[in-house]
Design an enzyme around this catalytic site. Structure first.
Site, PDB file in Angstrom:
ATOM      1  N   MET A 138      -5.144   0.801   1.580  1.00 39.34           N
ATOM      2  CA  MET A 138      -3.929   1.463   2.719  1.00 39.34           C
ATOM      3  C   MET A 138      -4.346   1.754   4.275  1.00 39.34           C
ATOM      4  O   MET A 138      -4.952   2.004   4.492  1.00 39.34           O
ATOM      5  CB  MET A 138      -3.291   3.354   1.509  1.00 39.34           C
ATOM      6  N   GLU A 139      -3.228   1.863   4.770  1.00 42.19           N
ATOM      7  CA  GLU A 139      -3.357   1.031   6.731  1.00 42.19           C
ATOM      8  C   GLU A 139      -2.793   2.619   6.943  1.00 42.19           C
ATOM      9  O   GLU A 139      -2.832   2.256   8.113  1.00 42.19           O
ATOM     10  CB  GLU A 139      -1.920   0.219   6.482  1.00 42.19           C
ATOM     11  N   ASN A 140      -2.343   3.364   6.453  1.00 39.24           N
ATOM     12  CA  ASN A 140      -2.449   5.199   7.067  1.00 39.24           C
ATOM     13  C   ASN A 140      -2.624   4.836   8.625  1.00 39.24           C
ATOM     14  O   ASN A 140      -3.859   4.350   9.469  1.00 39.24           O
ATOM     15  CB  ASN A 140      -3.189   5.680   6.638  1.00 39.24           C
ATOM     16  N   GLY A 191      -6.007  -2.384  -2.884  1.00 37.22           N
ATOM     17  CA  GLY A 191      -6.626  -2.809  -2.508  1.00 37.22           C
ATOM     18  C   GLY A 191      -7.090  -1.999  -1.539  1.00 37.22           C
ATOM     19  O   GLY A 191      -8.245  -1.253  -1.299  1.00 37.22           O
ATOM     20  N   HIS A 213      -1.952  -4.323   9.738  1.00 45.07           N
ATOM     21  CA  HIS A 213      -0.745  -3.915  10.199  1.00 45.07           C
ATOM     22  C   HIS A 213      -0.950  -2.263  10.669  1.00 45.07           C
ATOM     23  O   HIS A 213       0.432  -1.966  11.174  1.00 45.07           O
ATOM     24  CB  HIS A 213      -1.011  -2.873   8.215  1.00 45.07           C
ATOM     25  N   HIS A 229      -6.796  -7.318   7.338  1.00 42.75           N
ATOM     26  CA  HIS A 229      -5.325  -7.274   6.301  1.00 42.75           C
ATOM     27  C   HIS A 229      -4.486  -5.969   6.926  1.00 42.75           C
ATOM     28  O   HIS A 229      -3.564  -5.614   7.854  1.00 42.75           O
ATOM     29  CB  HIS A 229      -4.900  -7.684   5.199  1.00 42.75           C
ATOM     30  N   GLU A 230      -5.794  -4.643   6.733  1.00 38.05           N
ATOM     31  CA  GLU A 230      -4.851  -3.687   7.092  1.00 38.05           C
ATOM     32  C   GLU A 230      -5.230  -3.499   8.610  1.00 38.05           C
ATOM     33  O   GLU A 230      -4.220  -2.435   9.347  1.00 38.05           O
ATOM     34  CB  GLU A 230      -5.837  -2.143   5.862  1.00 38.05           C
ATOM     35  N   GLU A 246       1.949   5.795   0.702  1.00 41.72           N
ATOM     36  CA  GLU A 246       3.421   4.731   0.825  1.00 41.72           C
ATOM     37  C   GLU A 246       3.068   4.554  -0.997  1.00 41.72           C
ATOM     38  O   GLU A 246       2.154   4.349  -2.114  1.00 41.72           O
ATOM     39  CB  GLU A 246       2.309   3.772   1.040  1.00 41.72           C
TER      40      GLU A 246
END
Ligand code: B3K
Ligand code: ZN
Length: 854
Positions: A261-263, A259, A299, A295-296, A119
């Site tokens: 990444m929500e892969n 911070g 997502h 948070h991740e 991203e």
């Protein structure tokens, strides 16, 4: 090149399936097989253009026929194939050099692994593709690598095959059953330790939870693991959202631009948001870890199952997901303190952004480099808009609306309208007026004026709103503003609000236009507490006297308003000190003494109520800042509070238990120690000195901070040395050391240069660079606001821009505020920025510098 929101066109091709075959090595070979077809109803052109950012493409084949190089062309940004049929398989072979990738986008080296960050546009730095969020496809990935150097091979989804190969190689095949945009792609190859656990989901499935960390850090994962389980449970209970794959993996990277990444199924995290023990991480880090983990994880639905149609809709996933992680933290850590921390952060980062040269709407209209738009506006202001929608329709309708949005849009790329429409439908309320909040930049000012007529005994409360112009948006419209308020008599008794057509509850009114008037019978002038819980992201300008502010601080039960009222008193006291007027200071001290005399039920709340306001927020209170006068007044304010509260502070300072559940006591002890250190007592110095290397990092950092106030600079210097001697082998702890060393009140340009020359400084590690440059600009204000300070900082940015433009652009922002500096600072900073503009190469930095210089 400028990208505009209104230029959106749907993709001309559909990617049915992606097969990647990746041979991982210093020179990595990526073979991509894309099953594609022309999209129906889209104007057809004979050729195909794929995004290809700085790629070395070796070969291109169409339906397994290798194309003659004359049939395709490659630029720095695109791969163009002159002619393709309606349905076809495209195979490309691309060579990558992960060790040379210092931008940390695409496929890059981080310590003992190679990993990805896609991203927003990292995937087209790996292989040619339609690198846009509205192209969703199913991915199968085969990884092959040397089994000794890269024993761990990961990608999204489920592992369907793996095993040894000849020549010391091994392989793994991963299949992700969910169609996804390429920005959610991830792969990792490395020598990492695995920490595994499992989670029994609401539907009875056992989900494997796996953390991958550097060897030796296995004992630092407990808190992140527990937070992940809490987040999974919370999303089930709040919104009925159950995790959808069999495994959830988190990889901790040393070098990471943000911070985390929500892969899909394979989050990659900055190690700072995974690893913690009480000895090595502060209580703030513990909280940040659980918030980022949540948070991740959140997502996975808001972002992954439903993604964004284009990057202008970024807040659709980010604002919503921040709101969800905020609610999670409120439920786990207590709403009162969490709300204060959220607002503190919004005002420190977002309000100044909204008032500066890079102000932009939560849904921007145009950008050059999308990475510049991962901002406090998109994230935090976006979350505030979602919170207002939640406030207006209530938690039940909100939950129903969110579920409706996720069901309607599942597997699709959505827009902000889709979200607002789903909430409107669930609540049977037209929420479309709130779309204006997404379109308009700038922080609205909400003005409150009151008139009480002693003869008619009528009280008139009048709210008006005004949003100052922002770059490119000279004229502003009125926005819907939910105002939570409460009226009290002078003695503190609550009086009900008068009936009003736009009342949404006992204490909630929706302001729909430029002005709102409330009229009621009142035997005394009454005291309104406004924006309870910070019901809207606006600046309140109220006509309170100092005595009234003291009254609200004393009687109001809403913790946010109490804290906010004290902040206002701080701001007035600070402004008074700059003009030699101490009346507001006296009112502030009286209000603080009253707080300090109360029993301490929630030490974390008391710590917040008694803390000095953050400099960024205070700075933003002034149209123009004279840095020297500002800092002098800030120092005076701190000393005056220390003197006035010396008694209770001396009681709290020694109370510093080290077990996990006493974060509040530690926070209060640190606040107390910080004030007392300003008075220079020996016993305080001894107390701080003892904590510098102890069993609890919150106390160590609090002690080091307190010691910076010592009049003899040798004292903090010696403490910093002891700390470094204890921790020099621990990168994350040393980041704290660098941040303190660069952000201390006495640090100047020469000290900054010395830190950059430190053997443990590393331009290729964003955490380290942020610790040094970022802390200098935000903490060492005396040193930063000199010509030498600006120049040293700009030199750092120019250097970083050649290696890592994304992080350079983020760190650039402290140099962009010169329009609000007094002379000669304004002219000096502008000159340095003008010179910097001529030196930087990246679109990232140029876009921001141009915004500031116009
Ligand atoms: N979505 C990522 C941020 C990506 C930033 C790219 N420059 C992390 C997050 O918001 O959860
Ligand atoms: Zn996010």
């Amino acid at each position: 090149m400028i990208h505009r929101r209104t230029d959106y066109l749907p993709p001309a091709f559909i990617v049915e399936q992606v097969m990647l075959d990746v041979h991982v090595a210093a020179q990595t070979r990526v073979t991509a097989r894309l099953s594609m077809r022309r999209a129906p109803d889209v104007a057809a052109s004979p050729g195909l253009r794929l995004d290809a950012r700085a790629l070395t493409v070796q070969s291109v084949a169409l339906d397994d026929q290798v194309l003659d190089p004359r049939e395709w062309s490659l630029s720095e940004t695109e791969l163009c194939i002159s002619r393709v049929p309606d349905t076809f398989t495209l195979t490309t072979v691309t060579l990558l050099a992960p060790e040379a990738n210092t931008a940390l986008e695409g496929f890059y080296q981080s310590g003992p692994m190679f990993c990805t960050q896609c991203e927003a546009h990292g995937f087209s730095r790996i292989t040619p593709y339609l690198d846009r969020p509205d192209v969703l496809s199913k991915f199968t990935v085969r990884l092959q690598a040397d089994a000794r150097r890269f024993p761990v091979l990961l990608a999204n989804g489920n592992c369907i095959d793996k095993g040894p190969l000849g020549d010391g190689q091994h392989f793994a095949v991963w299949e992700d059953p969910f169609a996804k945009p390429c920005y959610l792609f991830a792969m990792v190859a490395g020598d990492l330790a695995r920490v595994a656990d499992s989670y029994r989901a609401a539907d009875g499935r056992d989900i494997a939870l796996e953390f991958y960390v550097d060897h030796g850090n296995e004992d630092r994962v407990d808190h992140a693991m527990a937070s992940l389980k809490d987040a999974m449970r919370w999303d089930e209970e709040r919104f009925g959202l159950v995790y959808d794959l069999d495994v959830y993996m988190v990889v901790a990277a040393r070098a990471f631009n943000m911070g985390a990444m929500e892969n899909k199924g394979l989050n990659i995290f900055n190690a700072a948001y995974v690893l913690a023990t009480p000895e090595t991480a502060t209580d703030e880090s513990y909280h940040a870890i659980s918030a980022v983990i949540a948070h991740e994880y959140f997502h996975n639905y808001t972002g992954n199952r439903v993604t964004c149609r284009d990057w202008f809709q970024l807040s659709l996933k980010e604002g919503l997901t921040v709101f969800r992680d905020q609610r999670f933290s409120e439920d786990h850590l207590g709403g009162a303190v969490q709300r204060i921390e959220q607002v503190r952060m919004l005002r420190a980062a977002q309000f100044p952004e909204d008032a500066g040269p890079t102000a932009h709407p939560v849904r921007p209209d145009a950008y050059q480099e999308v990475n510049n738009f991962y901002t406090a506006t998109i994230y935090e202001k976006g979350a505030e808009i979602v919170r207002m929608l939640h406030t207006v329709i209530g938690p039940d309708a909100f939950a129903k609306g969110l579920r409706r949005y996720l069901a309607e849009q599942d597997g699709k790329a959505a827009t902000i309208e889709d979200f607002v429409d789903a909430l409107s439908a669930a609540a049977s309320t037209d929420l479309t007026p709130f779309l204006a909040w997404y379109a308009q930049a700038g922080t609205p000012q909400l003005r409150l004026t009151r008139a009480w007529d002693a003869t008619t005994r009528k009280l008139l409360l009048r709210f008006t709103q005004h949003t100052p112009p922002t770059p490119g948006q000279p004229d502003k419209q009125a926005l819907p503003i939910p105002i939570r308020l409460r009226l009290r008599t002078q003695r503190g008794q609550v009086v009900p609000l008068p009936p009003h057509a736009d009342a949404l509850g006992d204490e909630l009114i929706l302001m729909r236009g430029e002005a709102l008037t409330l009229e009621l019978d009142a035997d005394d002038p009454l005291l309104p507490s406004v924006l309870l819980g910070f019901s809207a992201p606006v600046k309140l300008l109220a006509d309170y006297s100092l005595a009234e502010l003291q009254g609200i601080a004393a009687f109001e039960s809403d913790p946010f308003v109490r804290w906010d009222t004290l902040q206002t008193l701080h701001a007035r006291a600070h402004a008074g000190l700059m003009d030699g007027d101490r009346s507001a200071l006296h009112a502030l001290l009286a209000a603080l003494q009253r707080v300090a005399a109360e029993p301490v039920d929630m030490p974390m709340l008391t710590a917040h109520l008694l803390s000095l306001p953050g400099i960024a927020w205070l700075w933003d209170q002034y149209r123009e800042v004279h840095p020297q006068r500002f800092l002098d007044a800030y120092a005076q304010l701190g000393r005056a509070i220390a003197e006035a509260l010396c008694g209770p502070l001396s009681v709290w300072a020694p109370n510093a238990p080290i077990t996990a559940d006493h974060a509040g006591e530690r926070a209060l002890s640190n606040v107390a120690l910080g004030y007392l250190a300003r008075l220079g007592s020996d016993s305080v110095q001894r107390m701080a000195d003892e904590r510098v290397v102890g069993p609890n990092m919150s106390l160590s950092i609090g002690a080091l901070r307190a010691l910076t106030h010592h009049s003899d600079a040798a004292v903090p210097a010696a403490a910093m040395q002891r700390f470094a001697a204890r921790w020099h082998e621990d990168a994350l702890v040393m980041d704290r050391w660098f941040a303190l060393a660069a952000g201390g009140p006495q640090v100047d340009a020469a000290a900054l240069a010395a830190l950059i020359d430190h053997p443990q400084f590393d331009w290729r590690n964003p955490n380290r660079v942020r610790a040094v440059l970022g802390s200098f600009a935000s903490g060492a204000l005396q040193g930063f606001h000199t010509e030498a300070g600006y120049r040293a900082y700009a030199d750092g940015i120019a250097k970083l821009d050649t290696l890592n433009p994304q992080t350079a652009a983020r760190l650039l922002k402290p140099l962009l505020g010169f329009k609000r500096l007094a002379e000669p600072w304004a002219a000096t900073q502008r000159q340095v920025v003008t010179e910097l503009r001529a030196r930087v190469q990246s679109t990232d930095a140029r876009e921001l510098l141009d915004a500031a210089l116009t």
